[in-house]
Scaffold this active site. Sequence first.
Site, mmCIF file in Angstrom:
data_model
loop_
_atom_site.group_PDB
_atom_site.id
_atom_site.type_symbol
_atom_site.label_atom_id
_atom_site.label_comp_id
_atom_site.label_asym_id
_atom_site.label_seq_id
_atom_site.Cartn_x
_atom_site.Cartn_y
_atom_site.Cartn_z
ATOM 1 N N ASP A 82 -2.669 9.347 -10.211
ATOM 2 C CA ASP A 82 -2.645 8.314 -11.244
ATOM 3 C C ASP A 82 -1.217 8.039 -11.710
ATOM 4 O OD1 ASP A 82 -5.362 8.121 -11.081
ATOM 5 O OD2 ASP A 82 -5.789 9.220 -12.937
ATOM 6 N N GLU B 18 -4.959 2.465 -3.839
ATOM 7 C CA GLU B 18 -3.500 2.491 -3.889
ATOM 8 C C GLU B 18 -2.888 1.191 -3.380
ATOM 9 O OE1 GLU B 18 -4.693 4.550 0.032
ATOM 10 O OE2 GLU B 18 -5.480 4.212 -1.973
ATOM 11 N N ASP C 71 0.849 -1.192 0.000
ATOM 12 C CA ASP C 71 0.000 0.000 0.000
ATOM 13 C C ASP C 71 0.889 1.248 0.000
ATOM 14 O OD1 ASP C 71 -3.049 0.808 0.677
ATOM 15 O OD2 ASP C 71 -1.679 2.202 1.663
ATOM 16 N N ILE C 72 0.618 2.191 -0.910
ATOM 17 C CA ILE C 72 1.392 3.433 -0.972
ATOM 18 C C ILE C 72 1.074 4.265 0.266
ATOM 19 C CG2 ILE C 72 1.845 5.535 -2.290
ATOM 20 C CD1 ILE C 72 0.935 4.046 -4.785
ATOM 21 N N ASN D 146 -2.528 12.920 -3.758
ATOM 22 C CA ASN D 146 -3.660 13.476 -4.496
ATOM 23 C C ASN D 146 -3.897 14.939 -4.152
ATOM 24 O OD1 ASN D 146 -4.494 11.309 -6.116
ATOM 25 N ND2 ASN D 146 -5.596 10.351 -4.420
#
Length: 567
Positions: A459, A487, A442-443, A450
Amino acid sequence: MPVMSASAPFDAGTLRLPENLPPELLRQWQSAADDRERAQALTGMARFMRDSSMRAAQQLGEAALELAMQAGAPEEATLALVGLGFVAAHLNQPDRSQESVARATELIHEHGLSHLRSSVVNVRALTQMLIGDMNSARQDLQEALSTAQQEGDPGDIGNALVNLGWLANSAGDPGEALHQLNLLEEHIHTLSDADIIHDLNNYLHENRAAAYVLLARRARDRGRPEAAEQAARQGLMVLRAATASLRTHPSLTTEVLCHAHESALHLLLGNLSGAQQAADRAAAMNSDLDQQLYIEVPMCLAELHEAQGDPAAALADYHRALSIVRSQKRHRDTQVILRAMAALHERAGQYPQALQVLRDALQDTQDALERVNTAAQRHLSLAHDLQQARQDASSWQDRLRHAETQARQDPLTGLLNRRGLEEGLPALTGNGDALLAALFLDIDHFKRVNDRHSHAGGDRALQGVAQVLRAQLTRWPHALLARYGGEEFVLITPVTDAAQAHALAEACRRAVAAHDWTALLPGTNLTASVGYAVEPGERLPEALSQADEHLYRAKRAGRNRVYPPSD
């Protein structure tokens, strides 16, 4: 099965057929003169295999669809899609089932195949039940019944009535279930096709027995022991009819469910030895099924263990069932199990535990509502995809292949999506003893990306991380890498031990942290948290559940780390 292109036609000679097919189905396959007849034969095989292995049925259905497309046979392609939708619904793959239904509907409209519409709507109803939208399922089944009656198709009329009875049982309305099943019995008396009669009789008896289990429990819970005993004895009489029907037309799944119902009915009558014998038969037969679809077996075992004075064993049975249905996001079955667990805790005077289970049930209901809304959006998206495919492709076969590719691939990153991941798993889990590593990555702080760089920047971050992860897998030829949602990425691969899995997880984490992100995201460095677990292939659902939990532990411990740490 892989997606085939026009330049690489499907070779029926390379297909591995299951070993337990009846001789008549093998003769139909061997005597087929062309791809159209071969597609018909494979669809029949897929229908037969549903009883023992939904995965095998899915593979056969995919091959039937490809052959039908090669033959330019839209009716056979539609029938293959109907079967694939049915199997996907029972494998709790709602997106995949919806995709099959949407494509079958498109072919019906394009080629005037109105006589197949009832089957398609029936499968759509099963998918609605899966995601917990019982009202839409009921409307679809009423439409399927009406359409089948207009077309005069006895098999489709029977299937719609069977599923209306099943829906009523699932909604806890045994009276309505028995009403629909009485209509089914009247319909069966009008039929002349022996195969249809035998199939419908099996469904009739099993669903009736399930309804009497519900009636007996309701009477018991309302303090009406005589009514409970009467309903339980009626249920056992129905099961005697089921036994006779199954001798004529065997069905492994139906027999498993009937034994589970028998155990529940004996237990309601206070016959512990009879309940134990039936539960043992159900468990033994269930182990022969290449699928984990029915909660009736662990539920009857749990009830039996509690009646024998072993609530701990009962809870263990419930937890095993809960692990399966949660990994498959089966809302209806999850609710049934959680309610039973809460009641068990209450009877034991464990009120805090009962309250926590009820909170879990409420959260699951909220999640299910979100899935219903997501499914509605998914339906609109599928319609748009098919319209786009109609513009991009010159034939219905090309449109189906284009839509199939789109359905397996995440459009943003080019990685597998959940469906593509699901389709790749059987090749990894075929050897149940082989170790598989499941990794969730997971980022970290993705919302900040964002907020700072807009969703377009987010993106770009997702695409960049996908490329970084791909680069780590050059020495892992059998690895499956997918964007799991948002993500979050998932990676599944064979490993020799947990140390190898940890090394891969750490390599992925370091690669994300060490990458130069300035060109894509000026002034921003990305890191990722990774959770992993290692289990034999047959326990992959448990590995995924553990890896997901380990991911959250990594994030709670400070992010940019792997959990569990190396020894």
